[in-house]
Design a protein around this motif. Structure first.
Motif: not given
Length: 383
Positions: A291-301, A282-289
């Motif tokens: 990225g390449d096509g994610p529908e996610y706001d953040a992504y972990g493992l 759950l160490q999430m990478i913030d994707l609010s800025g």
């Protein structure tokens, strides 16, 4: 429980007596509007508070030839939701000391591009390894024969012939190659197929009897057929019969709505993992800025976050899926569709219904204040 969690939960505590029927109706209307606008043949939707359903429904058809309706018990291909299962099995091996998240992928696949990328970077999509499904020649080969058997190494070879996208850790980019490669690591370390490892060590402990990692084109009954529209003059084409080997550890699996409900909660809590490894997951990478096509706001493992809910989404030939859980409110959402689309329809639906499930904090405070005021007035009148 934190004050914020309590405030988020308060409307849900009073929901059954205030507006549960209206909420179910609103969810249905939102889903139906998306389904009709996108021309989705069939859709399955489930929303739960704890183990109690706020609403579950199926709408449309699961077989265009027979007009048979889609049902909430239908199996569908779940595409990239598979990644959450594959990475869970990898993290179990980390828990057992059989692999390390800091191992370079080259330790297991010596010739892979960006071989210095760690298993952690493959799991959280920062490896820089090319996404094999972005290779046009591969896509053409795939659609020329959907039943063709692909070895995982062949999929990695497709990625390798394109070279790496960026240095490991330099940025975030979704790549199906990452979890294909992690599946190969699991097979190499255990000496078993990925199907065996997932079925035995992930599905069986949770009693997910209607979920499987298939090794043939067959889907268990009952199932919805999957469709795509590639030529407007031709219309819907049935692409149900496809080999799961074309996506391997990145997207091969099949499940039904109820199993995905159970899985989403287990995934969010790390039921099959140690607390330490779940914390790393759950160490999430913030994707609010972006990225390449994610529908996610953040992504972990092998896990994503959308509007505060944790889980994963998926695309596959003829199908799309979403399975998410929110720990603060104990809510689960599962959305399944039987159309391959350029838009991720389940995510679009979820984002529209999420504000109904978790209103803005100001709305919470207003509702909470109203309930407290009502209670005080009632007490005064009772004296």
């Amino acid at each position: 429980m934190t004050l914020t969690s309590l405030i988020r939960l308060t409307p849900l505590l009073i929901l059954p007596t205030l507006a549960q029927a209206d909420l179910a109706s609103d969810i249905y209307d939102i889903a139906a509007a998306h389904q009709d606008a996108q021309g989705v043949p069939g859709m399955i939707v489930g929303v739960w508070q704890g183990d109690s359903a706020i609403t579950t429904f199926a709408r449309g058809v699961g077989n265009l030839d027979t007009s048979a309706p889609i049902t909430t018990s239908d199996h569908t291909r779940i595409g990239s939701v598979t990644k959450s299962f594959t990475v869970t099995r990898l993290l179990q091996l980390v828990d057992n000391g059989q692999v390390s998240l800091d191992d370079p992928i080259s330790k297991y696949l010596p010739t892979i591009e960006n071989g210095s990328a760690t298993l952690r970077q493959l799991a959280n999509m920062t490896s820089g390894i090319y996404n094999y499904t972005a290779d046009g020649a591969f896509v053409n080969e795939l659609f020329n024969d959907l039943t063709r058997e692909w070895a995982p190494q062949e999929l990695v070879d497709v990625a390798d012939r394109n070279g790496a996208n960026f240095a490991p850790g330099a940025q975030w980019q979704y790549s199906n190659t990452n979890t294909v490669a992690l599946g190969m690591v699991i097979e190499q370390v255990t000496g078993n197929t990925l199907a065996h490892e997932i079925n035995t060590n992930v599905l069986a402990p949770l009693g997910l009897d209607n979920t499987l990692y298939p090794v043939t084109v067959d889907i268990p009954d009952p199932f919805s057929r999957g469709y795509g529209v590639f030529d407007s003059e031709v219309g819907y084409e049935d692409i149900t019969t496809s080999s799961p080997s074309s996506s391997a550890g990145s997207g091969a699996m099949v499940a039904d709505m109820e199993d995905l409900r159970i899985w989403a909660e287990a995934l969010a809590y790390g039921t099959l993992l140690s607390p330490e490894i779940q914390a790393e997951r759950l160490q999430m990478i913030d994707l609010s800025g972006g990225g390449d096509g994610p529908e996610y706001d953040a992504y972990g493992l092998g896990i994503g976050e959308i509007d505060g809910f944790l889980g994963h989404t998926g695309d596959y030939l003829g199908y799309q899926a979403l399975a998410l859980y929110d720990k603060d409110t104990d809510q689960t959402v599962v959305i399944l569709t039987n159309l391959l689309s350029g838009e991720h329809i389940p995510t679009d639906i979820f984002r529209d219904i999420a504000p109904l499930l978790i209103p803005e904090p100001a709305h919470y405070a207003l509702m909470f204040g109203g309930v407290l005021l009502g209670a005080l007035v009632w007490r005064r009148r009772g004296r």
